[in-house]
Design an enzyme around this catalytic site. Structure first.
Site, PDB file in Angstrom:
ATOM      1  N   HIS A   1       0.896  -0.957   0.090  1.00 44.42           N
ATOM      2  CA  HIS A   1       0.022   0.027   0.200  1.00 44.42           C
ATOM      3  C   HIS A   1       0.944   1.275   0.023  1.00 44.42           C
ATOM      4  O   HIS A   1       1.862   1.259   0.519  1.00 44.42           O
ATOM      5  CB  HIS A   1      -0.927  -0.167   1.245  1.00 44.42           C
ATOM      6  CG  HIS A   1      -0.342  -0.107   2.734  1.00 44.42           C
ATOM      7  ND1 HIS A   1       0.400  -1.365   3.147  1.00 44.42           N
ATOM      8  CD2 HIS A   1       0.092   0.755   3.439  1.00 44.42           C
ATOM      9  CE1 HIS A   1       0.983  -1.202   4.076  1.00 44.42           C
ATOM     10  NE2 HIS A   1       0.627  -0.002   4.534  1.00 44.42           N
TER      11      HIS A   1
ATOM     12  N   HIS B   1       0.871   5.270   1.322  1.00 44.04           N
ATOM     13  CA  HIS B   1       0.306   6.177   2.097  1.00 44.04           C
ATOM     14  C   HIS B   1       0.301   7.404   1.450  1.00 44.04           C
ATOM     15  O   HIS B   1       1.174   7.946   0.822  1.00 44.04           O
ATOM     16  CB  HIS B   1       0.961   6.302   3.450  1.00 44.04           C
ATOM     17  CG  HIS B   1       0.916   5.210   4.244  1.00 44.04           C
ATOM     18  ND1 HIS B   1       0.053   5.057   5.457  1.00 44.04           N
ATOM     19  CD2 HIS B   1       1.583   3.949   4.233  1.00 44.04           C
ATOM     20  CE1 HIS B   1       0.313   4.004   6.101  1.00 44.04           C
ATOM     21  NE2 HIS B   1       1.025   3.243   5.484  1.00 44.04           N
TER      22      HIS B   1
HETATM   23  P1  5GP Z   1       1.495   0.496   7.659  1.00 45.80           P
HETATM   24  O1  5GP Z   1       2.168   0.350   8.950  1.00 45.80           O
HETATM   25  O2  5GP Z   1       1.294  -1.330   7.421  1.00 45.80           O
HETATM   26  O3  5GP Z   1       2.355   0.947   6.439  1.00 45.80           O
HETATM   27  O4  5GP Z   1       0.018   0.927   7.384  1.00 45.80           O
HETATM   28  C1  5GP Z   1      -1.235   0.342   7.776  1.00 45.80           C
HETATM   29  C2  5GP Z   1      -2.169   1.413   7.675  1.00 45.80           C
HETATM   30  O5  5GP Z   1      -3.503   0.797   7.455  1.00 45.80           O
HETATM   31  C3  5GP Z   1      -2.361   2.124   8.996  1.00 45.80           C
HETATM   32  O6  5GP Z   1      -2.108   3.459   8.693  1.00 45.80           O
HETATM   33  C4  5GP Z   1      -3.656   1.859   9.610  1.00 45.80           C
HETATM   34  O7  5GP Z   1      -4.053   2.914  10.148  1.00 45.80           O
HETATM   35  C5  5GP Z   1      -4.285   1.312   8.222  1.00 45.80           C
HETATM   36  N1  5GP Z   1      -5.476   0.594   8.608  1.00 45.80           N
HETATM   37  C6  5GP Z   1      -5.150  -0.877   9.276  1.00 45.80           C
HETATM   38  N2  5GP Z   1      -6.357  -1.361   9.534  1.00 45.80           N
HETATM   39  C7  5GP Z   1      -7.256  -0.594   8.678  1.00 45.80           C
HETATM   40  C8  5GP Z   1      -8.669  -0.959   8.576  1.00 45.80           C
HETATM   41  O8  5GP Z   1      -9.620  -1.639   8.755  1.00 45.80           O
HETATM   42  N3  5GP Z   1      -9.213   0.305   7.564  1.00 45.80           N
HETATM   43  C9  5GP Z   1      -8.652   1.321   7.243  1.00 45.80           C
HETATM   44  N4  5GP Z   1      -9.192   2.238   6.629  1.00 45.80           N
HETATM   45  N5  5GP Z   1      -7.593   1.560   7.590  1.00 45.80           N
HETATM   46  C10 5GP Z   1      -6.564   0.542   8.101  1.00 45.80           C
END
Ligand code: 5GP
Ligand code: ZN
Length: 141
Positions: free
Chosen positions: A101, A103
């Site tokens: 993903h 951001h």
């Molecule tokens: P990472 O730390 O893996 O780069 O970011 C994962 C992101 O996914 C985090 O910013 C977290 O807030 C978001 N996230 C995790 N679970 C969910 C969810 O169920 N729904 C949404 N909309 N975002 C999520």
């Protein structure tokens, strides 16, 4: 890990609610549930891939194509001054969800949202030695 085990695959399937911003047959953008700043948006491929290196190049190209207009719209919606495009790869880099993903994090000057990164300096010859190591490991087909 995909399907029922992957929270983003479940979002794509509509099994977990999300606030969607954009989608086509290959990618989906939705609001991050715990935004770093207002408008913080996640862009994901619809086909599961744990990391960038596992993601099909044509899907990555689609994501890059969408990021430009999407980033502009996100910035416009919150009247920000710019945005960070962030892709955490691996636990050490802060990746918690193993479905690749991007951001999109709206930013304003001096918002203090992301701490400034520390910078080091290479010793004499260090940059050349480092580049040589990387070149030897680089596998691009
Ligand atoms: P990472 O730390 O893996 O780069 O970011 C994962 C992101 O996914 C985090 O910013 C977290 O807030 C978001 N996230 C995790 N679970 C969910 C969810 O169920 N729904 C949404 N909309 N975002 C999520
Ligand atoms: Zn997934």
């Amino acid at each position: 890990m995909a399907g029922q085990d992957c929270i983003f695959c479940r979002i794509i399937a509509g099994q977990i609610p999300s606030v969607r911003v954009f989608e086509n047959d290959r990618v989906l953008a939705f609001l991050d549930i715990r935004p770093i700043s207002d408008g913080h948006t996640l862009l994901i491929p619809k086909i599961h891939a744990g990391s960038l290196s596992e993601c099909d190049v044509s899907v990555l190209a689609e994501m890059i194509g969408v990021v430009g207009p999407l980033g502009k719209a996100v910035v416009g919606a919150v009247q920000a001054e710019g945005y960070n495009l962030l892709c955490n790869n691996g636990r050490a880099a802060g990746q918690l969800v193993d479905h690749v993903h991007f951001h999109i994090i709206p930013r304003r000057c001096d918002d203090g949202v992301l701490a400034r990164w520390p910078h080091k300096e290479y010793p004499a010859g260090g940059a050349e030695a480092m580049a040589e190591k990387i070149r030897r490991l680089l596998a691009i087909s």
